[in-house]
Design an enzyme around this catalytic site. Structure first.
Site, PDB file in Angstrom:
ATOM      1  N   GLY A 249       0.791  -1.498   0.071  1.00 22.48           N
ATOM      2  CA  GLY A 249      -0.239  -0.108   0.178  1.00 22.48           C
ATOM      3  C   GLY A 249       0.749   1.259   0.161  1.00 22.48           C
ATOM      4  CD  GLU A 283       1.264  -9.310   1.367  1.00 20.20           C
ATOM      5  OE1 GLU A 283       0.348  -8.514   1.233  1.00 20.20           O
ATOM      6  OE2 GLU A 283       1.026 -10.483   2.199  1.00 20.20           O
ATOM      7  N   PRO A 284       5.275  -4.790  -0.284  1.00 20.60           N
ATOM      8  CG  PRO A 284       7.011  -3.869  -0.495  1.00 20.60           C
ATOM      9  CD  PRO A 284       6.536  -4.813   0.269  1.00 20.60           C
ATOM     10  N   GLY A 285       4.270  -3.355  -3.421  1.00 24.94           N
ATOM     11  CA  GLY A 285       4.316  -3.614  -4.894  1.00 24.94           C
ATOM     12  C   GLY A 285       4.735  -2.109  -5.569  1.00 24.94           C
ATOM     13  NE  ARG A 286       0.177   2.261  -6.160  1.00 27.22           N
ATOM     14  CZ  ARG A 286      -0.678   2.157  -6.733  1.00 27.22           C
ATOM     15  NH1 ARG A 286      -0.576   2.790  -8.334  1.00 27.22           N
ATOM     16  NH2 ARG A 286      -1.794   1.563  -6.771  1.00 27.22           N
ATOM     17  NE  ARG A 322      -1.954   3.045 -11.468  1.00 25.03           N
ATOM     18  CZ  ARG A 322      -2.151   4.011 -11.002  1.00 25.03           C
ATOM     19  NH1 ARG A 322      -1.560   5.295 -11.755  1.00 25.03           N
ATOM     20  NH2 ARG A 322      -2.666   4.668  -9.722  1.00 25.03           N
ATOM     21  CE1 TYR A 326      -7.888   1.105 -10.178  1.00 25.33           C
ATOM     22  CE2 TYR A 326      -5.884   1.428 -10.658  1.00 25.33           C
ATOM     23  CZ  TYR A 326      -6.695   0.743 -10.431  1.00 25.33           C
ATOM     24  OH  TYR A 326      -6.437  -0.983 -10.356  1.00 25.33           O
ATOM     25  CB  CYS A 354     -13.032   2.448 -30.831  1.00 25.42           C
ATOM     26  SG  CYS A 354     -12.022   2.507 -32.267  1.00 25.42           S
ATOM     27  CD  GLU A 355     -14.392   1.591 -25.063  1.00 25.39           C
ATOM     28  OE1 GLU A 355     -15.022   2.342 -24.250  1.00 25.39           O
ATOM     29  OE2 GLU A 355     -14.523   0.401 -25.324  1.00 25.39           O
TER      30      GLU A 355
HETATM   31  C1  PLP Z   1      -2.034  -5.611  -4.358  1.00 27.36           C
HETATM   32  C2  PLP Z   1      -1.721  -6.183  -2.928  1.00 27.36           C
HETATM   33  C3  PLP Z   1      -0.336  -5.611  -2.466  1.00 27.36           C
HETATM   34  C4  PLP Z   1       0.579  -4.408  -3.178  1.00 27.36           C
HETATM   35  O1  PLP Z   1      -0.156  -3.305  -2.920  1.00 27.36           O
HETATM   36  P1  PLP Z   1       0.582  -1.916  -3.368  1.00 27.36           P
HETATM   37  O2  PLP Z   1      -0.197  -1.170  -3.220  1.00 27.36           O
HETATM   38  O3  PLP Z   1       1.132  -2.153  -4.797  1.00 27.36           O
HETATM   39  O4  PLP Z   1       1.736  -1.846  -2.405  1.00 27.36           O
HETATM   40  C5  PLP Z   1      -0.070  -6.214  -1.293  1.00 27.36           C
HETATM   41  N1  PLP Z   1      -0.650  -7.191  -0.789  1.00 27.36           N
HETATM   42  C6  PLP Z   1      -1.852  -7.607  -1.302  1.00 27.36           C
HETATM   43  C7  PLP Z   1      -2.611  -8.708  -0.528  1.00 27.36           C
HETATM   44  C8  PLP Z   1      -2.368  -6.974  -2.552  1.00 27.36           C
HETATM   45  O5  PLP Z   1      -3.600  -7.541  -2.988  1.00 27.36           O
END
Ligand code: PLP
Length: 432
Positions: A249, A283-286, A322, A326, A354-355
């Site tokens: 998050g 669990e960082p992604g973004r 995105r 969003y 085409c949107e």
């Molecule tokens: C999507 C997700 C993440 C990653 O979220 P980010 O906002 O990208 O850090 C981590 N844990 C779970 C369970 C998710 O669904």
């Protein structure tokens, strides 16, 4: 790692570069649209997070960083993180397979998601992932039955929905009671007791994930507080709890917002979670990949109509969804030769799909002398960019390019439309 002074996206002699490579050189070799990633920036982001935790927590209590693969699941990107010792957070059997291919070891892989199939659960058990984060009673019973059938114990954590407002976009909020994710506190309590008595399950602990693109530590701290109280209660009842998974998050800067201060985030983990003595997972992604990628596109046309100017790109919403999905704001930069003081005009920056929703930006100030053929970069597209792309309008997926220290590699080829069409099967009765 050695110092990498060119890491990231920066202008050199008026030309935007990725880790020292001018983007026009990449466009020439690989065409457009293309995703371009900076390995240097990914490493810098990873290092910043590691440093924040190292400063806040003792060496023995460092969290497992489980990269959320859905942000950007290219095998090369996963390798880059697995080589640092990161694990993975996966949300499908496909992602689990990717994470393994990307070098993540099973004991560092967490399997999340609200709708796991029997096949996916069986695959996770066979692989011996570290834990499966469970989101409902029925899912817990499925996992137990499948583990019993396979003659193994399933490592599980319960995903708690702490009912806090992450203060982010409604479509990426996951920790409010009305969201589909996780279990309410009373359900966690009853299921935890059930799971503790089930000899087909090994109870690991609890997990949370309250949303994405959070820009302040406050909602994290609130959620950590609720998690810590619940965990302490369960432990006081003599129940086993050795892991707390804090989810992802962490937000990044797209426009004028800023991500949460890492120091404060790590301090919240130290003050609220660390005292419980459990293993910690994040669990960082973004945060790791978002600002390390851009979508490189070429201007096809400049169109003027009824007082509006449209900049029509060869990239569309199928490549980067995105903004359409969003209302996300991405910086858009000219790649070359339109330096600082040049006059600007306001454009709607759109794609060819085409949107009407195929719009990257409205009323965006860009060089007045922008021409067809010029390159532009849609910035901060390294997370939820390629991974959310589609082939809508029969547009092949763009290639992905990873740049590091002045060199670049194609890490995924551009698709060929002929291969895509060949995936269709025409039944014999039509094929005459
Ligand atoms: C999507 C997700 C993440 C990653 O979220 P980010 O906002 O990208 O850090 C981590 N844990 C779970 C369970 C998710 O669904």
């Amino acid at each position: 790692m050695s110092a990498d002074t060119d890491a990231g996206f920066a202008e050199k002699d008026g030309v935007l570069c990725a880790d020292g490579v001018p983007l026009p050189a990449i466009a020439q070799k690989c065409g457009t649209p293309s995703y371009v990633y900076s390995a240097g920036r990914m490493a810098t982001n990873a290092q910043a997070l590691e440093d924040a935790f190292r400063a806040a927590l003792p060496p023995r209590s460092q969290p497992l960083i489980a990269y959320a693969c859905k942000a950007n699941g290219n095998t090369a990107v996963l390798k880059l993180f697995s080589k640092r010792g990161f694990g993975a957070d996966v949300v499908s059997g496909g992602e689990l397979m990717r994470a393994l291919r990307g070098g993540m070891t099973p004991e560092k892989i967490v399997f999340s998601g609200v709708g796991k199939t029997d096949e996916e659960i069986a695959f996770a058990l066979e692989t011996k992932v570290r834990q499966i984060n469970v989101e409902s009673g029925p899912e817990l019973r499925r996992i137990s039955a499948l583990a019993r059938r396979a003659g193994v114990r399933a490592p599980v954590a319960l995903r708690f929905n702490p009912d806090v407002d992450a203060g982010t976009h409604a479509k990426i909020t996951t920790g409010k009671s009305e969201n589909k994710f996780g279990l309410a506190e009373e359900d966690v309590r009853s299921l935890y007791a059930v799971a503790a008595k089930d000899d087909a399950l090994t109870l690991r602990g609890l997990s949370i994930h309250i949303g994405s693109q959070l820009t302040s530590v406050e909602p994290f701290a609130q959620a950590f507080g609720k998690l810590a109280r619940l965990a302490a209660d369960l432990k006081a009842q003599g129940l086993k709890l050795d892991t707390l998974d804090l989810g992802g998050g962490l937000g990044i800067a797209y426009r004028d917002e800023r991500g949460p201060c890492l120091k404060d985030y790590a301090a919240a983990v130290r003050d609220i979670i660390h005292p419980l003595g459990a293993d910690i997972i994040v669990e960082p992604g973004r945060f790791l990949t978002g600002d390390a990628g851009l979508l490189l596109a070429r201007i096809l046309y400049i169109k003027e109509s009824r007082g509006r100017k449209y900049m029509i790109l060869d990239a569309g919403m199928n490549d980067l969804i995105r903004p359409s999905l969003y209302d996300a704001w991405h910086p858009i930069r000219p790649v070359a030769g339109k330096g600082g003081g040049a006059a600007t005009e306001h454009y709607d920056v759109v794609g060819p799909v085409c949107e009407t929703g195929d719009t990257f930006a409205k009323n965006r100030a860009l060089p007045a002398d922008a021409q067809p053929g010029d390159l532009v970069a849609v910035m901060a597209a390294g997370a939820y960019g390629f991974s959310m792309s589609s082939r809508y309008n029969s547009r092949p997926h763009p290639p992905e390019i990873l740049v590091r220290k002045g060199r670049f590699d194609v890490i995924r080829q551009r698709e060929d439309i002929r291969d895509i069409i060949n995936e269709d099967l025409v039944p014999a009765w039509l094929d005459t």
